[in-house]
Design an enzyme around this catalytic site. Structure first.
Site, PDB file in Angstrom:
ATOM      1  N   ASP A 154      -9.044  -4.439  -6.549  1.00  0.00           N
ATOM      2  CA  ASP A 154      -8.710  -3.551  -5.435  1.00  0.00           C
ATOM      3  C   ASP A 154      -9.529  -2.273  -5.580  1.00  0.00           C
ATOM      4  O   ASP A 154      -9.286  -1.466  -6.479  1.00  0.00           O
ATOM      5  CB  ASP A 154      -7.208  -3.246  -5.487  1.00  0.00           C
ATOM      6  CG  ASP A 154      -6.706  -2.500  -4.260  1.00  0.00           C
ATOM      7  OD1 ASP A 154      -7.525  -1.830  -3.603  1.00  0.00           O
ATOM      8  OD2 ASP A 154      -5.497  -2.557  -3.984  1.00  0.00           O
ATOM      9  N   HIS A 176      -7.566  -5.063  -1.894  1.00  0.00           N
ATOM     10  CA  HIS A 176      -6.333  -4.444  -1.403  1.00  0.00           C
ATOM     11  C   HIS A 176      -5.594  -5.339  -0.410  1.00  0.00           C
ATOM     12  O   HIS A 176      -4.369  -5.246  -0.278  1.00  0.00           O
ATOM     13  CB  HIS A 176      -6.671  -3.095  -0.759  1.00  0.00           C
ATOM     14  CG  HIS A 176      -5.484  -2.212  -0.551  1.00  0.00           C
ATOM     15  ND1 HIS A 176      -4.632  -1.833  -1.562  1.00  0.00           N
ATOM     16  CD2 HIS A 176      -4.993  -1.620   0.579  1.00  0.00           C
ATOM     17  CE1 HIS A 176      -3.686  -1.053  -1.084  1.00  0.00           C
ATOM     18  NE2 HIS A 176      -3.870  -0.902   0.213  1.00  0.00           N
ATOM     19  N   SER A 221       0.840  -1.185   0.000  1.00  0.00           N
ATOM     20  CA  SER A 221       0.000   0.000   0.000  1.00  0.00           C
ATOM     21  C   SER A 221       0.887   1.251   0.000  1.00  0.00           C
ATOM     22  O   SER A 221       1.665   1.443  -0.931  1.00  0.00           O
ATOM     23  CB  SER A 221      -0.969  -0.041   1.183  1.00  0.00           C
ATOM     24  OG  SER A 221      -1.955   0.953   1.067  1.00  0.00           O
TER      25      SER A 221
END
Length: 772
Positions: A713, A745, A634
């Site tokens: 995602d 995600h 991320s």
């Protein structure tokens, strides 16, 4: 240390050498070996966890939901944590729902004020992150009867709540609010304009849920006359489409997603008068006010009675989120007045839970006269006491440290309880200060530390402030949950995780080394280093940096790291990789100036600091400067790319693994991105310099990059990885790329995590441990 001393003093006789080798071989033989399967495809290291519950009104008593493995039912149980006594309040075997012909399980519950009825939530499903849609039933305790509050065929219900007098239930369905009279069963709509892709009543759009943490968007007034609710119009927000390619004919998933610089949902707060049915809205300058400085309504609730009247309190913010106002709205006159105003040089935070701030920004006290406000106005996050009219009484906490959680005020005992970083940014402890200035209760003025064991303490205080549950962890210590008196005295171990602790001992894992390294500007940065149990300082090891590095975050904490931490130990023990992590400028728990150093230039200072930290670590004799890698997920995936490509990164980092990265902040959502970067229109150079796409042509021939992303995602869109791949290809750069079909995600489900970490492990072994 003994072996190192012998080597450097040239005192190694043949006999001593063979004794050392034999000892090392014996250690290796007796040490249990970590495996990827145990870490990522089993529950071997999951340990026990405390189910928790809700505190009763007083004493060390909680109410919790207990599953029944034999019948499939769930029971509501009252549990005295000190004595161990349990009492079943609701027998789940009685929760037979005739409309579905089976028992329903308790997922959540709410008692009526008189305690005679319980609203039960069941059969829930996720909207985005959480299971916020499901079905509600009313259980009558005296008769043992259960009935649905509405027909399931009409659709899912959300956020149902009993009225203060217990005679009505209101809920959200299909973007509208509904009211049910519990005596007659009559159901009436309170709003009628909610519809897909447009109007939302009583709940929120994607970005408000993701970035402000808002899902439940309505509230009863304390006297039950009014309902206050959020209304959004997302019709002007651009739509984003993901495609599930696993279907025979690919399935598209479309939702409104405002990227940086694009329109947000219009928002306002309304009040429904249940006596007249009239719906009116406060004028907050946020509803189709294109030239207004106001953009967001980030929180809402009801005040306690102020001069005999209840008001709707609201948080109003500008688009850059550096100007916050507390407003009071009068439901009788619909007048709005400003009570408190907060401004910042960079940004203000009202979200709870994403960074280290867990407490709510605003907490009204039981005395009906005051509230506690959280602010970073003096350079650190602290607590302030205000009168309900917005008059500042005094600052409650003060010092060069941050409050990370506010637990409430014991108004009878005269104490304010909070968690803070007084012992340093790596630890979290429970403290208290007197509510009144000066000496109190015979104690000296100033923070009194309650938790004593070093490490991280997450606590939950009982409603009467006499007890607390303490979840204590350290880097290599899984959670130990205890019941304690407010003095800190331990009364009971609720979860000891003794079996897991014994299991971990068999692996003989070496505790991490905590230290500081200089950042690019010389600022000391918190860091840790994991070494193998048989570490030999005369050898040279490859080094892997683990990074997150986003605003207000931390990775360098004395806290249990779970599977990811154990995987780092796997790399150390099985592949001989040193694993380090460094909290760059912009991370949390070191004050406002440190956290906001990256304002309007995300990625640049962080990358410089990670590069500087890698250079500093490379100066250690046992680190091979030609075998340094970096990985993250991320924001950490984003920083991995930036660190590899920015400045001296191509010369410093040989290997990078970037999971689910942002590659251009113009692709990410408004609320998060603009908080730290302003809009692309106002800060075009910051966006350009902070985008890994800008530097794709700087990937060096010696560098090896693995890019990973899930193609469904909804948070950091797969589009980021696609555009990065295109930029690298256009620049003629070779890299590895793995797509996880249907994964979001978190990239999990089935054997996905095992596959993911097996992939990364193999990539590191081939390119970092044994590079060609």
């Amino acid at each position: 240390m003994m072996r190192r001393a012998l080597v450097h003093c040239l005192l190694l006789s043949a006999g001593l050498f063979w004794v050392s080798v034999a000892a090392a071989q014996q250690t290796a033989q007796t040490r249990q070996r970590l495996t990827l399967e145990d870490i990522h495809a089993s529950r071997k290291f999951a340990g026990e966890f405390f189910e928790g519950g809700r505190w009763a009104e007083e004493g060390p008593v909680i109410l919790y939901i207990e599953p029944d493995a034999q019948t499939g039912a769930t029971h509501l149980v009252r549990y005295n944590l000190e004595t161990g006594q349990r009492e079943r309040l609701i027998d789940g075997n009685r929760l037979y729902a005739s409309d579905v012909g089976r028992l329903v399980q308790i997922e959540d519950y709410a008692y009526s004020r008189d305690g005679r009825r319980v609203l039960i939530y069941t059969d829930s499903e996720p909207v985005w992150r959480y299971n916020t849609k499901g079905f509600y039933y009313l259980y009558d305790i005296a008769s043992g009867t259960l009935r649905p509050i509405s027909d399931r065929a009409k659709g899912f219900q959300m956020f149902a709540k009993l009225s203060p007098n217990g005679r009505q239930v209101a809920f959200v369905r299909d973007r509208n609010l509904y009211l049910v009279d519990l005596e007659s069963g009559q159901e009436v709509p309170l709003t009628v304009d909610g519809r897909p892709e447009s109007i939302i009543n009583g709940t929120f759009d994607w970005v408000y849920e993701e970035e402000f943490g808002l899902r439940d968007g309505w509230a009863w007034s304390p006297d039950g006359r009014y309902i206050a609710f959020f209304k959004l119009d997302e019709s002007h927000v651009p739509a984003f489409t993901m495609v599930d390619l696993r279907e025979y004919y690919p399935k598209s998933i479309t939702f409104r997603y405002p990227k940086a610089g694009q329109p947000n949902s219009e928002i306002q707060i309304g009040v429904i008068d249940l006596q007249t049915g009239q719906v009116r809205f406060f004028d907050t300058d946020t509803w189709y006010e294109d030239d207004s400085p106001y953009e967001y309504l980030a929180r809402m609730g009801w005040t306690p009675a102020i001069d005999g009247r209840f008001y709707v309190w609201m948080f109003r913010m500008n688009r850059e989120q550096n100007h916050l106002e507390l407003l009071y709205g009068d439901p009788a006159t619909m007048r709005v007045r400003k009570v408190l105003e907060e401004r910042a040089s960079a940004w203000l935070e009202v979200e709870t839970g994403f960074t280290d701030l867990q407490a709510g920004q605003l907490t009204y006290l039981n005395d009906g006269q005051h509230f506690v406000w959280i602010s970073e106005r003096d350079g650190y996050r602290h607590l302030y006491l205000y009168r309900n009219d917005g008059t500042l009484v005094r600052q409650l906490t003060q010092g060069a440290w941050d409050v990370t959680d506010f637990h409430g005020v014991d108004e009878v005992g005269g104490w304010v309880y909070f968690t803070a970083t007084i012992e340093g940014p790596r630890e979290r402890h429970l403290y208290r200060v007197p509510l009144q200035p000066g000496a109190s209760n015979g104690q000296a003025f100033g923070p009194q530390r309650i938790s004593q064991e070093p490490g991280t303490h997450e606590v939950s205080l009982s409603r009467d402030f006499r007890y607390y549950i303490d979840v204590h962890t350290r880097f290599l210590q899984p959670p130990v949950v205890t019941l304690r008196r407010i003095s800190g005295e331990q009364l009971a171990v609720l979860v000891g995780n003794e079996a897991l602790q014994q299991r971990l001992k068999a692996y003989k894992l070496r505790p991490p080394e905590f230290f500081t390294v200089p950042g690019a500007d010389g600022t000391p940065l918190e860091a840790y280093l994991i070494k193998p149990s048989d570490f030999d300082s005369t050898k040279q090891y490859p080094l892997l940096l683990y990074v997150y590095g986003g605003p207000g975050s931390q990775t360098v904490v004395d806290d249990w790291g779970g599977a990811r931490m154990l995987w780092h130990y796997y790399l150390a023990e099985e592949l001989g990789i040193l694993v380090a992590s460094v909290d760059n400028r912009g991370t949390g728990a070191r004050g406002y100036a440190f956290k906001t150093a990256t304002y309007r230039r995300l990625g640049q200072l962080e990358a410089q600091d990670q590069i500087a930290a890698a250079k500093a670590l490379a100066q250690r004799s046992y680190v091979d400067p030609d075998r340094i890698g970096i990985w993250g997920w991320s924001y950490g995936g984003y920083l991995t790319l930036m660190a590899m490509l920015y400045g001296d990164g191509p010369q410093v980092f040989r290997v990078g693994v970037s999971v689910a990265p942002v590659t251009d902040w113009r692709l990410y959502d408004t609320i998060y991105t603009e908080r730290y970067m302003s809009t692309p229109q106002q800060n075009p150079e910051g966006y350009r310099l902070g985008a890994p796409l800008t530097y794709a042509d700087r990937l060096a021939e010696r560098q090896r990059l693995l890019l990973i992303h899930g193609d469904l995602d909804d948070n950091v869109h797969f589009q980021n990885a696609v555009l990065m791949a295109e930029a690298l290809q256009r620049a003629g750069k070779q890299f590895a790329f793995m797509v996880y079909p249907g994964r979001n995600h978190g990239i999990y489900g089935g054997n996905t995590r095992l596959h993911l970490f097996t992939l990364i492990t193999g990539f590191l072994e081939e390119n970092l441990v044994n590079p060609r």
